[in-house]
Design an enzyme around this catalytic site. Structure first.
Site, PDB file in Angstrom:
ATOM      1  N   TYR A 227       0.835  -1.203   0.000  1.00 11.86           N
ATOM      2  CA  TYR A 227       0.000   0.000   0.000  1.00 11.86           C
ATOM      3  C   TYR A 227       0.869   1.251   0.000  1.00 11.86           C
ATOM      4  O   TYR A 227       0.638   2.193  -0.780  1.00 11.86           O
ATOM      5  CB  TYR A 227      -0.912  -0.004   1.224  1.00 11.86           C
ATOM      6  CG  TYR A 227      -1.713   1.259   1.396  1.00 11.86           C
ATOM      7  CD1 TYR A 227      -2.844   1.507   0.622  1.00 11.86           C
ATOM      8  CD2 TYR A 227      -1.329   2.228   2.325  1.00 11.86           C
ATOM      9  CE1 TYR A 227      -3.576   2.672   0.771  1.00 11.86           C
ATOM     10  CE2 TYR A 227      -2.055   3.395   2.483  1.00 11.86           C
ATOM     11  CZ  TYR A 227      -3.179   3.609   1.708  1.00 11.86           C
ATOM     12  OH  TYR A 227      -3.892   4.772   1.858  1.00 11.86           O
ATOM     13  N   LYS A 231       1.028   4.236  -2.983  1.00 15.25           N
ATOM     14  CA  LYS A 231       0.766   5.654  -2.757  1.00 15.25           C
ATOM     15  C   LYS A 231       1.992   6.512  -3.074  1.00 15.25           C
ATOM     16  O   LYS A 231       1.853   7.665  -3.502  1.00 15.25           O
ATOM     17  CB  LYS A 231       0.311   5.876  -1.306  1.00 15.25           C
ATOM     18  CG  LYS A 231      -1.069   5.321  -0.998  1.00 15.25           C
ATOM     19  CD  LYS A 231      -2.145   5.976  -1.859  1.00 15.25           C
ATOM     20  CE  LYS A 231      -3.542   5.489  -1.521  1.00 15.25           C
ATOM     21  NZ  LYS A 231      -4.597   6.169  -2.310  1.00 15.25           N
TER      22      LYS A 231
END
Length: 350
Positions: A227, A231
């Site tokens: 994750y 990002k």
């Protein structure tokens, strides 16, 4: 005094004078060095002070650009991940600002409910919905979306769709399907939707592209490695895209957020550092074009005041690669993982 003694005296006098000259020269060099270092330190402190003042002005004083400047009445906003949380709030607040809305998310029933809510509050607002699963990455879904986009004046794009890990997890233990879904939704989905919208914006020479970032992309985050990486990718992609599209009158902004009350964060109670989606989106839309607490990243903003101050502290004071910050981040997510596993065990026994 003999000739040799006289000669030696002259030599000694010369050496003494030479030593005094060198000492004086050394003293001047040291003084210049100290002055130079002091000047550099002073400039650095002044730069840090000016940066902090700019952060405070951006967060608390200077307003952002009006949404209406990105498109006339009757133009549209496309919001992905629109059915819950931040996506739903973006849809409600942008519709309230006078834009028609194209809502895209996975669950059709939620999209229908949201469209009805928007029309009840804003009778003149038009809505369109498209149910698509970004994890599936189907070409047919993107073809449907393209057919909708090509017939609309899309003035605003909100890339909100995203996925995180179900609980913090070591990368080596991350389920393959979860890893694939995170990359496909966060990265591939965002890029494909943006690529459908940008040609029309370029032709019209106006537009706004907002992409949801995260402190996970600002700061390397152990136990959320996939994750965090996704990002970070969006962070640099948005900066590059913003530079490409700025000459066409298109504003690109990555919105950094820390924790917000949502299903993804699993936090229900708001606090000073954990706002509700409604409060966070209101601030974000009021600060378009301002950097907030992200002075070192182009086309990036951390608009909410507590998040902005945290971003400034991390990037300008502590440093994103600080060993202390890395350990703090790691220990925090280890604790979250332990609590999540205990909760999972309790649910199994029940």
């Amino acid at each position: 005094m003999t000739f040799q003694q006289e000669t030696m005296e002259h030599v000694n006098n010369y050496l003494d004078k030479l030593t005094d000259f060198r000492a004086a020269d050394m003293s001047q060099s040291q003084t210049a060095l100290v002055f130079g270092l002091g000047l550099v330190g002073g400039v650095w402190l002044l730069t840090q002070l000016l940066t902090f003042v700019r952060v405070l002005l951006s967060l608390f004083v200077i307003p952002g650009r009006s949404l209406r400047s990105f498109g006339p009445k009757g133009s549209w906003a496309l919001i992905t991940g629109a059915s819950d949380g931040l996506g739903k709030e973006f849809a409600l607040q942008i519709a309230r600002a006078g834009f028609n809305v194209l809502l895209v998310s996975r669950t059709e029933s939620k999209l229908v409910s949201l469209a009805d809510e928007i029309k009840s509050k804003n009778p003149s607002t038009q809505t369109k919905i498209l149910a698509m699963d970004f994890a599936a990455n189907k070409d047919s879904d993107y073809e449907q979306l393209k057919s909708l986009v090509d017939n609309l004046d899309i003035a605003i794009l909100v890339n909100n769709v995203g996925k995180s890990h179900s609980i913090p997890v070591p990368f080596s233990e991350t389920p393959d399907d979860e890893m694939k879904d995170i990359i496909t939704i966060n990265c591939t989905g965002t890029l494909r939707v943006t690529k459908l919208v940008t040609p029309g914006m370029i032709q019209r020479k106006r537009g706004l592209i907002l992409t949801m970032g995260s402190f996970g992309g600002l700061l390397p985050t152990p136990l959320l490695a996939t994750y965090s990486g996704s990002k970070a990718f969006l962070q640099y992609w948005s900066s590059a895209l913003g530079s490409e599209l700025e000459p066409y009158g298109i504003t690109v902004q990555l919105l950094q957020a820390h924790l917000i009350t949502s299903a993804m964060s699993k936090i229900r109670r708001p606090s000073l550092t954990v706002p509700t989606p409604k409060a966070w989106v209101k601030t974000a839309l009021n600060k378009i074009g301002r950097r907030g607490g992200s002075p070192h990243f182009y086309y990036t903003s951390s608009p909410y005041f507590s998040h902005g101050l945290m971003a400034w502290f991390i990037t300008c004071v502590v440093g994103v690669w600080s060993n202390w910050l890395k350990n703090y981040n790691l220990n925090m997510h280890v604790g979250i993982r332990k609590r999540a596993l205990r909760k999972l065990e309790r649910s199994k026994t029940k």
